[in-house]
Design a protein around this motif. Structure first.
Motif, PDB file in Angstrom:
ATOM      1  N   HIS A  90       3.083  -8.471   4.526  1.00  0.00           N
ATOM      2  CA  HIS A  90       2.627  -7.652   3.389  1.00  0.00           C
ATOM      3  C   HIS A  90       2.507  -6.197   3.827  1.00  0.00           C
ATOM      4  N   HIS A 144       3.642  -1.799   2.350  1.00  0.00           N
ATOM      5  CA  HIS A 144       4.110  -0.924   1.271  1.00  0.00           C
ATOM      6  C   HIS A 144       4.973   0.186   1.868  1.00  0.00           C
ATOM      7  N   GLU A 201       2.218  -6.667  -5.715  1.00  0.00           N
ATOM      8  CA  GLU A 201       1.041  -7.453  -5.565  1.00  0.00           C
ATOM      9  C   GLU A 201       0.198  -7.385  -6.817  1.00  0.00           C
ATOM     10  N   HIS A 235      -3.214 -12.338   0.185  1.00  0.00           N
ATOM     11  CA  HIS A 235      -2.959 -11.321   1.203  1.00  0.00           C
ATOM     12  C   HIS A 235      -4.269 -10.690   1.672  1.00  0.00           C
ATOM     13  N   ASP A 284      -0.320  -4.618   5.984  1.00  0.00           N
ATOM     14  CA  ASP A 284      -0.698  -3.906   4.756  1.00  0.00           C
ATOM     15  C   ASP A 284      -0.475  -2.396   4.936  1.00  0.00           C
TER      16      ASP A 284
HETATM   17 ZN   LIG Z   1      -1.240  -4.222  -0.229  1.00  0.00          ZN
END
Ligand SMILES: [Zn+2]
Length: 277
Positions: free
Chosen positions: A20, A22, A105, A167, A217
């Motif tokens: 997970h 971005h 998400e 997550h 993350d």
């Molecule tokens: Zn996230």
């Protein structure tokens, strides 16, 4: 006796997976080639890249088309549940029809100021789309375990349901057990590299390896003491390799065996993201 890592063919594609992150975030965009190169040098070769708002959808899909190993997830984060543009659902459907991608998400967050009823409506709509298109679902959950666990038990427990991951898990051991029984995967973040994360380390030790995923993350969730040292401004995917080593130690297993197990767990999501029904 040979470990499972030795048993598998040496030529397989197994690498560390960042389950997970971005990559489309501004903070990473500025130096994306070096971020990906540093991840590659540490053996991180697969990235589950999640959108947070509609603005991200085409960016995430474009990244998946240009960087090897990027699997796209498109959806609306609960923080943005009250700023969606009319027709978002139809546009999300269209992309799910045209693209190999997961949904995420999405989720529920009682710590953020967005109206909770609105969050629930957006979350349920995205759960329905994941089920309708049989795509993996990525769930963000902060202090909202009751409704999230209910939905997962009701909608994802069956054999034919698509895979779902929680997550950056922050819940209790008991909630983890209910989620695992319902078939969900539990993703732990690099926050766990911090010294003071005793509660979540205990949950990790209790979670079966066949349901664990690990994530950075990025660019968020830099461990608190790294941030305090001021050496790094944001997180990046290469740090998931350190997390694998930390988790192998906590679970008292070989890191290569952990890598193979988590690769298999990730493959369930990769395959479901690629299956267009
Ligand atoms: Zn996230």
């Amino acid at each position: 006796m040979k470990s499972s890592a030795e048993k598998i063919n040496k030529n397989t594609e197994v690498s560390y997976l960042d389950a997970h992150l971005h990559l489309q975030d501004q903070r990473l965009q500025a130096q994306l080639p070096s971020v990906i190169a540093r991840a590659g040098q540490k053996g991180v070769g697969r990235f589950f890249c999640n959108a947070t708002s509609e603005d991200d959808w085409t960016k995430v899909i474009a990244l998946a088309g240009t960087i090897p190993g990027v699997i796209p997830f498109i959806g609306i984060h609960p923080w943005y549940a009250d700023s969606v543009a009319e027709g978002w659902r139809e546009r999300l459907c269209l992309l799910l029809e045209q693209q190999s991608c997961g949904v995420g998400e999405t989720g529920l967050d009682k710590r953020c100021p967005v109206d909770f009823t609105r969050q629930v409506a957006l979350f349920k709509a995205q759960v329905d789309l994941a089920l309708q298109y049989h795509r993996p679902l990525v769930v963000h959950c902060v202090r909202s375990w009751g409704p999230v666990v209910d939905i997962i038990e009701q909608e994802f427990a069956g054999e034919s349901a698509p895979p779902v991951m929680l997550h950056s898990y922050s819940g209790s051991v008991e909630t983890m057990r209910r989620l695992v029984t319902a078939g969900a995967y539990i993703s732990f973040s690099t926050r766990l590299l911090g010294r003071d994360e005793k509660k979540i380390k205990k949950v990790l030790v209790e979670t079966p390896v066949e349901r664990i995923l690990l994530e950075t993350d990025s660019p968020d969730q830099l461990p608190a003491e790294w941030m305090a040292k001021g050496e790094r401004a944001y997180n990046e995917p290469m740090w998931v390799a350190d997390l694998y080593h930390q988790v192998a130690q906590l679970k008292k297993i070989n890191v290569e065996d952990l890598k193979v197990s988590l690769w298999d767990n990730g493959k369930i999501f990769t395959h479901a993201a690629a299956s267009r029904r």
